[in-house]
Write an enzyme that holds these catalytic residues in place. Structure first.
Site, PDB file in Angstrom:
ATOM      1  N   GLY A 176      -0.035   5.155   0.600  1.00 51.36           N
ATOM      2  CA  GLY A 176      -1.160   6.562   0.646  1.00 51.36           C
ATOM      3  C   GLY A 176      -0.931   6.994   1.999  1.00 51.36           C
TER       4      GLY A 176
ATOM      5  CG  PHE B 143      -1.729   1.359   1.468  1.00 52.97           C
ATOM      6  CD1 PHE B 143      -2.563   1.414   0.623  1.00 52.97           C
ATOM      7  CD2 PHE B 143      -0.994   2.280   2.240  1.00 52.97           C
ATOM      8  CE1 PHE B 143      -3.741   2.609   0.771  1.00 52.97           C
ATOM      9  CE2 PHE B 143      -1.907   3.374   2.494  1.00 52.97           C
ATOM     10  CZ  PHE B 143      -3.256   3.488   1.766  1.00 52.97           C
TER      11      PHE B 143
ATOM     12  CG  LEU C 160       1.357  -0.386   5.772  1.00 52.13           C
ATOM     13  CD1 LEU C 160       0.786  -0.259   7.240  1.00 52.13           C
ATOM     14  CD2 LEU C 160       0.258  -0.691   4.953  1.00 52.13           C
ATOM     15  CD  GLU C 161       7.088   2.822   0.869  1.00 49.99           C
ATOM     16  OE1 GLU C 161       7.595   3.821   0.886  1.00 49.99           O
ATOM     17  OE2 GLU C 161       7.975   1.862   1.485  1.00 49.99           O
ATOM     18  CG  LEU C 162       1.718   4.619   5.916  1.00 46.90           C
ATOM     19  CD1 LEU C 162       1.312   4.290   7.208  1.00 46.90           C
ATOM     20  CD2 LEU C 162       0.806   4.213   4.828  1.00 46.90           C
TER      21      LEU C 162
END
Ligand code: NAD
Length: 502
Positions: free
Chosen positions: A231, A229, A252-254
């Site tokens: 976002g 993901f 997760l790349e936040l």
């Protein structure tokens, strides 16, 4: 069936399942530079379509897995000529739906090419299988795919960000369901069609649509065994919660709230200031690792403000397809309102706010989500514009009195994606960099190109879990499987071990 047929009329981001385009409802996609201009249509996928896509990916998985690393790499490489042929078309479409200037769209649209070449190179280098064979027996450790993988993509750098997850997932033998952002789905869907055309049906499935409907159905599916993901933090948290119930991993790349820390000795010459301006305003500030706060020694604050503002004043804001524009509009009305709200709040708190740059087309300004770049000074470190991720063309400049204070302020955030140190002494810059709590630290730059695929990329703290780039992402797409035939088990003699406790 070839998915590359071009229909007349505006392009559509369609639901693609098992090589078939499914009929669905559509919503229009407008040009952020002229919101009355229709660019294309985005399918509104449904939970039933998600279920069908996941089931199709599951059925396609064993054959794809059993092809092996080298044949999969060769199939992905076979897409390269078509990706190159369609680059200009995909980049122009991306600017029309996203807003950013054309060179930025080219940087995004050529992503799959670079990613395929890099990861196919790692496969050529022997990724995926280790073997030991000696007098004690034989041990094989191989990386096996996790299974059906969901790839969920944001609207700022859709093609590159999708592919930095998609290609590693595919090359390691996973089948995928991709969910483009409903805001910028067209050029990514076109790219995915090129890739899907080069691979067996069912390996790449695409379900565009709304996050809370399509994205949520995907991440709650028990048959999805990995979620990659990119976002926002709240959606990342929701994915983690769903993963806990299913005992399933996610990468997760936040978000990020990246600091740039200027040291006492930093140059303020034109080249340095232009580099810093680029670090702030590329893609209209809508990059996860844009510079979002600048820390400057008090003794150099006035000098820095004058030099930085002068450099930023050269920005020309306009339609990204017009060669004279150096910054496009924001992508959407919600983002524009959010950034303007943070700016108003900073102004209300007594900060000095300066608009810089010029309008290419003042008459057409109100037709797009345009905003001039803004430089904000005399602002406290706890102001929301400093503490939250603004994701727009507005940058706060905060002063510090000692390096310790500057480092502490840079680290005083819930985010930890990237940071930069600006200094005349790059070695000192790297040393100061070690004090910063982020996944990447750059010296004297902070932009696309500062990181590359040989450097792990990802965040600490709330900026995410896991890393893209390098073999790290191949590891995230696979699990190690150990196979052993041991001739010699004498190190574990069983009951005789009790002797060691007597
Ligand atoms: P977002 O989280 O709102 O949306 C991202 C994707 O998730 C979209 O496709 C969206 O439709 C989908 N989604 C929304 N709700 C969902 C749900 N409940 N379940 C599953 N999927 C859902 O983020 P955005 O506004 O598209 O992108 C901006 C954010 O992304 C910023 O915070 C930015 O920093 C971050 N970002 C991070 C990186 C990185 O590499 N770390 C890169 C780009 C963007």
């Amino acid at each position: 069936m070839s998915l590359l047929r071009t229909n007349s009329g505006p392009p559509s981001a369609q639901v693609l399942v098992g090589g078939e385009l499914l009929p669905s409802k559509y919503v229009p996609v407008h040009n952020p530079a002229r919101i009355d201009e229709l660019v294309g249509h985005c399918a509104l996928g449904t939970p039933e379509m998600v279920e069908r896509a996941v089931e199709t990916a599951k059925v396609a998985a064993p054959t794809w897995r059993d092809l092996g690393f080298h044949r999969r790499a060769a199939m992905l490489r076979s897409a390269l000529p078509r990706l190159r042929e369609t680059l200009a078309e995909r980049a122009n479409l991306l600017t029309r739906e996203q807003g950013k200037v054309l060179w930025e769209s080219v940087a995004d649209a050529r992503g799959p090419e670079l990613v395929i070449e890099y990861f196919a190179g790692l496969i050529d280098g022997g990724y995926g299988r280790e073997e030991r064979w000696d007098e004690s027996g034989r041990v094989v450790i191989r990386r096996v795919p996790r299974g059906v993988t969901a790839i969920i993509v944001p609207w700022n750098y859709p093609i590159y960000l999708a592919c930095q997850h998609l290609i590693p997932a595919l090359i390691t033998g996973n089948t995928v369901v991709v969910k483009p952002s409903e805001l910028v789905p067209l050029s990514l869907s076109r790219t995915l069609a090129v890739l899907a055309d080069a691979l067996p049906d069912g390996v790449v499935n695409v379900v565009p649509g709304e996050g809370p409907i399509v994205g949520r159905a995907l991440t709650r599916s028990a048959d999805v065994r990995n979620v990659l993901f990119t976002g926002s933090v709240p959606v990342g948290q929701e994915i983690l919660r769903a993963g806990a119930d299913l005992v399933r991993t996610s990468s997760l790349e936040l978000g990020g709230n990246d600091p740039a820390l200027l040291l006492e000795d930093a140059s303020l010459d034109d080249a340095t200031m232009n580099e810093m301006v680029r670090g702030v305003f590329t893609c209209t500030g809508q990059i996860c690792f844009s510079i979002k706060r600048i820390y400057v020694p008090r003794s150099r604050a006035n000098e820095f403000l004058a030099a930085f503002t002068a450099a930023a004043d050269a920005i020309v804001v306009g339609d990204g397809l017009d060669e004279r524009s150096t910054m496009g509009p924001l992508n959407n009305a919600r983002q524009l309102e959010r950034v303007q709200g943070l700016l108003a709040e900073a102004r209300g708190a007594g900060a000095s706010v300066q608009a810089v740059g010029s309008r290419l087309d003042p008459d057409g300004w109100e037709r797009g989500h345009f905003m001039l770049p803004h430089v904000v000074s005399d602002i406290a470190d706890d102001n929301p514009l400093v503490q939250t991720e603004q994701f727009g063309p507005v940058v706060p400049i905060v002063t510090y009195d000692s390096l310790e204070e500057g480092v502490a302020m840079a680290n005083d955030t819930e985010y930890g994606l990237a940071a930069s140190v600006w200094t005349a002494d790059p070695d000192a810059g790297l040393q100061v960099g070690e004090l910063l709590e982020t996944g990447s630290i750059f010296v004297n730059s902070h932009r696309l190109g500062s990181s590359d695929m040989s450097m792990p990329f990802g965040g600490t703290k709330r900026s995410g879990i896991g890393r893209t780039h390098t073999a790290a992402i191949l590891d995230e797409c696979t699990e190690p499987q150990a196979l052993a035939f041991k001739k010699d088990l004498s190190a574990f003699p069983g009951p005789a071990l009790a002797e060691q406790a007597r």
